[in-house]
Design an enzyme around this catalytic site. Structure first.
Site, PDB file in Angstrom:
ATOM      1  N   ARG A  20     -22.413  -4.004 -30.087  1.00 57.49           N
ATOM      2  CA  ARG A  20     -22.087  -4.933 -28.762  1.00 57.49           C
ATOM      3  C   ARG A  20     -21.950  -4.268 -27.492  1.00 57.49           C
ATOM      4  NH1 ARG A  20     -16.649  -7.672 -30.151  1.00 57.49           N
ATOM      5  NH2 ARG A  20     -16.581  -5.826 -31.002  1.00 57.49           N
ATOM      6  N   ASN A  38     -19.628 -10.778 -31.834  1.00 60.63           N
ATOM      7  CA  ASN A  38     -19.473 -10.764 -33.321  1.00 60.63           C
ATOM      8  C   ASN A  38     -19.317 -12.049 -33.900  1.00 60.63           C
ATOM      9  OD1 ASN A  38     -19.775  -8.004 -33.516  1.00 60.63           O
ATOM     10  ND2 ASN A  38     -17.762  -7.547 -34.011  1.00 60.63           N
TER      11      ASN A  38
END
Length: 91
Positions: A20, A38
């Site tokens: 990320r 996520n």
């Protein structure tokens, strides 16, 4: 210049490997708006909005991800842009 939105789902070893954070950095460098997060099933979900070529560059990046990631699949759905501003990591 045409703009698009890509809604992406990335599978593999993509959580706990800076996927990320790396995606956010690359998107900011590319000038693409959107977000990344996520999912509970182990995948990463991301949305990229911007000029077609820049969004495509981000989709290609998703196949690689961070240095420690091991991407096994990338699903992409193209949609109409919604006017997202900036790029963030969502929780």
């Amino acid at each position: 210049m045409a703009h698009t939105r890509a809604h992406v789902f990335v599978s593999g070893r993509v959580q706990g490997v800076y996927y990320r954070a790396t995606t956010r950095e690359r998107a900011q460098d590319q000038g693409v708006n959107g977000w990344v997060r996520n999912l509970d099933d182990g995948r990463v979900e991301a949305v990229f909005e911007g000029p077609d070529a820049d969004v495509e560059a981000m989709v290609e990046f998703c196949h690689e991800g961070s240095e420690r990631a091991n991407v096994t699949d990338v699903e992409v759905e193209y949609e109409d842009p919604e006017g997202v501003d900036g790029f963030e990591v969502r929780w």
